[in-house]
Design an enzyme around this catalytic site. Structure first.
Site, PDB file in Angstrom:
ATOM      1  N   TYR D  94       0.812  -1.226   0.000  1.00 12.04           N
ATOM      2  CA  TYR D  94       0.000   0.000   0.000  1.00 12.04           C
ATOM      3  C   TYR D  94       0.844   1.274   0.000  1.00 12.04           C
ATOM      4  O   TYR D  94       1.798   1.405   0.750  1.00 12.04           O
ATOM      5  CB  TYR D  94      -0.880  -0.007   1.245  1.00 12.04           C
ATOM      6  CG  TYR D  94      -2.019   0.981   1.201  1.00 12.04           C
ATOM      7  CD1 TYR D  94      -3.143   0.734   0.432  1.00 12.04           C
ATOM      8  CD2 TYR D  94      -1.971   2.162   1.924  1.00 12.04           C
ATOM      9  CE1 TYR D  94      -4.199   1.629   0.391  1.00 12.04           C
ATOM     10  CE2 TYR D  94      -3.013   3.063   1.899  1.00 12.04           C
ATOM     11  CZ  TYR D  94      -4.130   2.793   1.127  1.00 12.04           C
ATOM     12  OH  TYR D  94      -5.167   3.693   1.098  1.00 12.04           O
ATOM     13  N   SER D 185       1.398  -7.989   1.855  1.00 12.57           N
ATOM     14  CA  SER D 185       0.429  -6.994   2.308  1.00 12.57           C
ATOM     15  C   SER D 185      -0.576  -6.683   1.188  1.00 12.57           C
ATOM     16  O   SER D 185      -1.233  -7.611   0.718  1.00 12.57           O
ATOM     17  CB  SER D 185       1.178  -5.748   2.795  1.00 12.57           C
ATOM     18  OG  SER D 185       0.306  -4.944   3.549  1.00 12.57           O
ATOM     19  N   ASP D 273       0.969  -9.447  14.083  1.00 16.67           N
ATOM     20  CA  ASP D 273       0.759  -8.443  13.037  1.00 16.67           C
ATOM     21  C   ASP D 273      -0.384  -7.505  13.436  1.00 16.67           C
ATOM     22  O   ASP D 273      -1.533  -7.934  13.516  1.00 16.67           O
ATOM     23  CB  ASP D 273       0.431  -9.168  11.723  1.00 16.67           C
ATOM     24  CG  ASP D 273       0.404  -8.210  10.540  1.00 16.67           C
ATOM     25  OD1 ASP D 273       0.278  -6.996  10.737  1.00 16.67           O
ATOM     26  OD2 ASP D 273       0.515  -8.703   9.407  1.00 16.67           O
ATOM     27  N   HIS D 303       3.982  -7.079  11.077  1.00 13.47           N
ATOM     28  CA  HIS D 303       3.591  -7.054   9.663  1.00 13.47           C
ATOM     29  C   HIS D 303       4.779  -7.284   8.725  1.00 13.47           C
ATOM     30  O   HIS D 303       4.598  -7.458   7.528  1.00 13.47           O
ATOM     31  CB  HIS D 303       2.876  -5.741   9.347  1.00 13.47           C
ATOM     32  CG  HIS D 303       2.157  -5.737   8.035  1.00 13.47           C
ATOM     33  ND1 HIS D 303       1.265  -6.723   7.670  1.00 13.47           N
ATOM     34  CD2 HIS D 303       2.203  -4.889   6.976  1.00 13.47           C
ATOM     35  CE1 HIS D 303       0.793  -6.476   6.458  1.00 13.47           C
ATOM     36  NE2 HIS D 303       1.353  -5.372   6.016  1.00 13.47           N
TER      37      HIS D 303
END
Lengths: 327, 327, 327, 327, 327, 327
Positions: D94, D185, D273, D303
């Site tokens: 992202y 992710s 996470d 994460h």
């Protein structure tokens, strides 16, 4: 955490303009006279046994404070000591009271008497404004009654603290010529106030990382701790009329008491203190009227200051000034 | 920020055991009777012009509260409205007072009268315990006088809030059969207390994200806000004797007031509220004695609850219950 | 929280070098001309009843903005007011839209008309780039299209804001000689932009804690809030070629609009604002071209600025300049 | 940091109810057909020299994505490799784009070809909605156009990602029978979407700590990262009408794509996470339709997942499935 | 801060499966035998005067620890006390050493002797592995040598702690039948280890908020403090092979020592402790082999536990067990 | 996050007074001579296959470091490259080791050889002080043995790093006239140390956001990261005697190594770096003795510096200096 303020050199030169109100001395003279008018006896009850102590004698004391109201204190001294002993009058940090005698064993172990003064409202044993028994509340003292010096909380508490010095003369076995006032954080600010209000009646003052100093800057730069209550007050309640609050606080500012204080003084400061930023401590120190003044700098300390390393510094400093107990 | 509590299903079933003290009703009856004994007039002064308002008429009100002491309030109503008007009595959140009339324009714009009640000590215009004029302090109310129900701060404030409802009858142009009590956070807790203490004298109660509910759990799970003052008190002052504090708080718990309240009720809750965790709100809601009760759930809201989306919900809900002003 | 910037004295003197692009005026003239070319009617629908309001008349407005696209607004005015009324055009803070009319009751209560302008993409009712109905997204606007002034998001939004002023003339009962533009945070930055782009067509501008000013410093010193989106962009996307982004932003900088603006101006600033640091506000204020400019300083305020204390200041200031509604 | 979710045993059993919309397949078939209708050529330019690489051959690729718009990609392969090579199609996390080829050296070093796909709007080289050249913005994608599946941002981005697989067939030297889709992710969520939308056209999928899965729970329990944009949207914009947003998101949920995907799958998850909580990853994994699925558990990972320890796991897993390049 | 773990009821029942290695007893027997083989004298030097103490006699002690290396300790006792005195052997918290004698005044004031044991590497006076004089380092001990029980740091430190009990017999005036081992946090974990390794040679053990217990859960749920060093190790160094680290830790786990310990035990726990979560303390307590065991629960305490309220609890508990000094 | 230090102009002029100890050169000459006295062979084992790499040849290397102890390293080079190749010797950041070869693919892809040096104690394969196999610990290195330069941890690690350069001559196919030393954070500090200790034996040095520079200021102003271990040491262990620690650190300060270094140097710095504040990097850069020195400024970067944008800068800079591999 980084340094929270100027470097040591700038701090040494930091001497903000004085903000003593014109009627500062009159205000305090009137306040103290009024308190003393109430009179009242100092009472002490022997409680050593119930705390399981062997080398220390402990008395549970009540002395008359503001408005003649009874203020609690612990008196600790070496068991079997022949007096008169030098006495350390200790004031307590914000949102706490005198606690238990087992929390105050340094000075008697070193041969001193110690009077540990409760803070009205903040501790278990001294209600503020006769609100009932027991502990009263957590937080809020910083701005309580701030609209006027007459109603400000610290007017009452500082009067108690001065009356604690008065009480020493009433307690047997203590040497009224060797009264040392001391404390950390709020306790340091209170010790400074007492030094300024009692003149040569105290033989020394030892404010550690003192709170209640130089409110104008403290409000601008402190990062944490009870000055934030003042900031919140100014943010939410006073907004663009902040001067009245500071005008009240001028009557209770360590920087102003320092200008009236003459006893030998041992300050301490932590250069990474986010609660009582160094300049607020130096402002009081650099304005201190007495000539014999020393600053212990703990360069990387936060508000814990010198912790366990500080007492030896204080014991030596008192010994050098002839204030230690006889062997 | 994640959800701060159970899911909605569990919350709907959450009904902790009641902790109403045996003398709860007697305590409050005695307290309110005592306050009412002092009597005293309700005074109102027209101040519309000085706030530059055109569609609203504003009165600066003083009514007798706890101990007969004058409590400040704003009375706002649509200019030129023919009464009697339904009236929303509004209580304020923690550490704030009634502020300015320009901060309270919703209800008069919708055709209601509104009485905005100052919180003693927390606002500028209502000192607690006659400590002087002006705002008094920031924080500390949560545990002030907590040693006993007699001396606890909220005894005085809740009495003021009930007396505000009494005052409505004294003010011209208001419809005493359509009194709605309302507020957010502390204001919600106060509204709930008033609903429990005044029975069918109020026509509706609207507590938003109410504070002052289910202290035992609030102390265990709240993440932020004034319940933390209670936690700090229990941590530093009460330590392993925490029951006395909770015993005091039982006299001031929204869960207990809810069991005495019968007016139609519109609660709201934010499922991500870190200040007033959902279960503390549901504990009051699920114990609420009145049959007509509604919960507005704002699933992802924090302590801001429904913000600007909440008033339309309240306006509709009141209209459906025949409490809206006539056209 | 400490002060986030210089002291007031330094701020008063803070006047960074101007960074107006050579073709700044040409860029905006071209942009606005293009938008106006699209024409389009201003539409208003009466919606008072559905919001349950009694003293206020509310219209749901659509006016043509950038690219002729319909921009939503609320028009509120005192019910039954005889016009023409002075009108406050209000712009909204970051990541929000016009919301509900019940959130905007101040100005009509004070007798003014108010036009509350939705922010494209940020609100529910004005899509950016015809992306469909409803709210569109949270965050990201700060850097959207930043590669060039042509494609930058604020080119479109600021054009909408200027076109809102154009729309006032099309709405009955408003006094086009008494248009005040106002807003807080992003709304303040937009008001400043409109003041710079419309010259003497606006009678006053009131930017509160304005955002969108002095990006170069804002990116270096802001601690929180949407300037951090810019910082993230420069950190992750531009890295050591940061000048192109700032070159785009120069076309949208409140400091530059200020140099073109002449209407009387009432700014406000919070000296503890972590979102819009004081120097970024003063940079615009000190460069402001109009001679009648005033700064309201809230010394301990964060980005909430003067909150409920600010409206009375604004009401007085407008009254003193003859911009208040007739009685 | 503590574990952010259930223990491994509960996670293994966690299989929330499916929320696939009835017209899910029809929606995606229509969307992809429409995109493919635009046709357009895949272009590749050799750029090895300008990045100073010696063992790798790099092409700067443009392939037609959503609406036929050109999407940027890097194609890396071992210099001098005789094809056809297995190819790893990689999607990006992202708020980032394809970056530079020097950031993607693993797969070519291991003998694979790799196609690194830019994310429209998020990267420098693929504008979303033809908004101009260059990077566009930071943040906001999560809720952009969320009012409807038609206008939601990820409809466009996921279409690009599927079209990247289409593009592989157009690029010389790649083995269309050995296409692996992968990413961490957001990249993992996109890989999962592609696996669900392309069926047996991909030979394997490797989603690491995938985002874009199980939005309903993610919104409730994630502690940090871009799901917070969704939470903010639901808090500030949707409030108590949250179902429409979730109804849109159902078309883009990894849990739903998983139910359509059949290729061998290698997931990874970090049990600490805070961004993509374990249950959201397991929800997709436990619903995964393909029989050959493996979860790599990194028990104390946040994460960052397995970081540098993950590639050897992936290289082995691919080798065991006959997808490694020939020596 | 909320409760960090289960409620008290669940904690009382919490008894995780034992993870004692098969050769646990053999490992420790071998380790201790080896250490004792080195022999070496216990040395004590009178230093009372240099610390300015009057009621306490202080000796600076060196006793032989792991590998026969000299370990520093302070021995404090009431001046002039006729022995033999009961003695409290105190261990220190993480990243600190024995400090100064003025930091340890409780037990001598209550008539006990106290031996304050330095922690190798962590304090100023006991180097670990003969690395030179003085304090050595901050942090890192938690995982130092964790690859094997042979090389793990706590093998050396725990051996020192057992040898401190051995040293008591060599010091004149102490009553070897009344040895109490005690400490807070790491000191509590060490006291528990000593109790498990010395059997009936210690008369009581008092672990406050003990660290070094139940590592598997501690790593999963602790929020702050030195267990985070373990988490970081498992995250960055062990990744998915976490069992070897836990296998080493099983030799040093308070839960396992508790199963070997029989002396009367007084534990304490804070239910809001983020550093040593309650279940890790209860795991040791509920497995404790001795029948006379008591838990002091401080319900709202963080890792500071009962602070100044704890000593009176300990003094009473020891007195009830006949371990107090004679008057 | 704001800028963490001065602006670029002030940084360019920042040149703190030198603190090189008188016997600095003697200390290091003695230390390195001693290490070299131990001799020992450099060993390399081919491990390419087990990591699944195709374009890279990988050797697992052991070379003799401090005290002749074996230090692990990876040697990577383009498969089939005809030597001798220029070689980049890479050092690693704090609390990590050489990791896996797949984490170090840049330099071989660009045609260079690369020697990745493990950090004793911090990585899996190089124990410090022969404490056993495997990784040893997390944190604590910063102050380990700080009492004296003889025992300080970095004496051993920096010696290893110099010995890595010595080892290059023993490895076939490397060009000893084109040795580049490089690294980020701790790796950058180590590269700088090596440059200062090996003079013209290294052809270039590339320290990115280097740690281990200008400790006196770093301790005062860093906000996060391992300098905080030093701050904690000074706060809790050294208190007001902080000079001895700094006196030790002077032997290991990048600012001092810089004054001895002459190779062309390419530094990088992030102006928002909270871990290695800009002035600490500039202090080394501005004191750097070599004339060919360049600073890459990443204005909005935190401690991640230029990330993926940095390698192209380094590749160009090396090429311009004739240090790139032949085609």
């Amino acid at each position: 955490m980084p340094f929270t303020d100027f470097g040591v050199d700038e701090l040494g030169d930091y001497r903000p303009e004085s903000t003593i109100p014109q009627d500062f001395d009159e205000f305090w003279q009137r306040t103290l006279t009024e308190a003393r008018t109430h009179g009242g006896a100092v009472k002490a009850e022997r409680v050593t046994a119930q705390y399981g102590l062997r080398t220390v004698e402990v008395d549970d004391v009540r002395f008359p404070g503001w408005n003649g109201e009874p203020v609690a204190a612990w008196l600790l001294r070496p068991r079997g000591a022949a007096g008169p002993l030098p006495v350390v009058v200790t004031y307590i940090g914000y949102s706490g009271g005198r606690g238990l005698p087992t929390e105050h064993l340094l000075w008697s172990a070193a041969g001193y008497a110690q009077l540990v003064v409760d803070s009205r409202g903040q501790g278990h044993d001294t209600p503020d404004r006769t609100a009932g028994d027991g502990t009263q509340w957590v937080g809020g003292f910083m701005t309580q009654g701030i609209d006027s010096p007459e109603s400000y909380y610290y007017r009452r508490l500082m009067t108690d603290c001065v009356r604690a010095v008065d009480a020493v003369a009433e307690l047997p076995g203590l040497d009224a010529d060797r009264i040392v006032v001391a404390g950390g954080s709020q306790g340091g600010g209170l010790a400074l106030a007492v030094a300024g209000l009692t003149g040569d009646r105290v033989a020394a003052v030892m404010p550690d990382v003192p709170f209640l100093c130089h409110y104008r800057e403290a409000a601008r730069i402190s990062l944490d701790g009870p000055y934030q209550e003042l900031v919140n007050y100014l943010r939410w309640h006073s907004r663009h009329r902040v001067q009245p609050a500071f005008a009240t606080l001028d009557y209770f500012d360590g920087v102003n008491f320092a200008q009236r204080a003459t006893a030998p003084a041992l300050f301490s400061v932590g250069l990474m203190d986010p609660v009582c930023p160094p300049r607020t401590v130096y402002a009081a120190f650099n304005h201190y009227a007495g000539e014999d003044r020393t600053m212990t700098v703990w360069p990387f300390a936060d508000h814990a200051g010198g912790c366990g390393s500080n007492p030896p510094v204080q014991l030596s400093w008192l010994r050098e000034r002839g204030l230690a107990p006889e062997l």
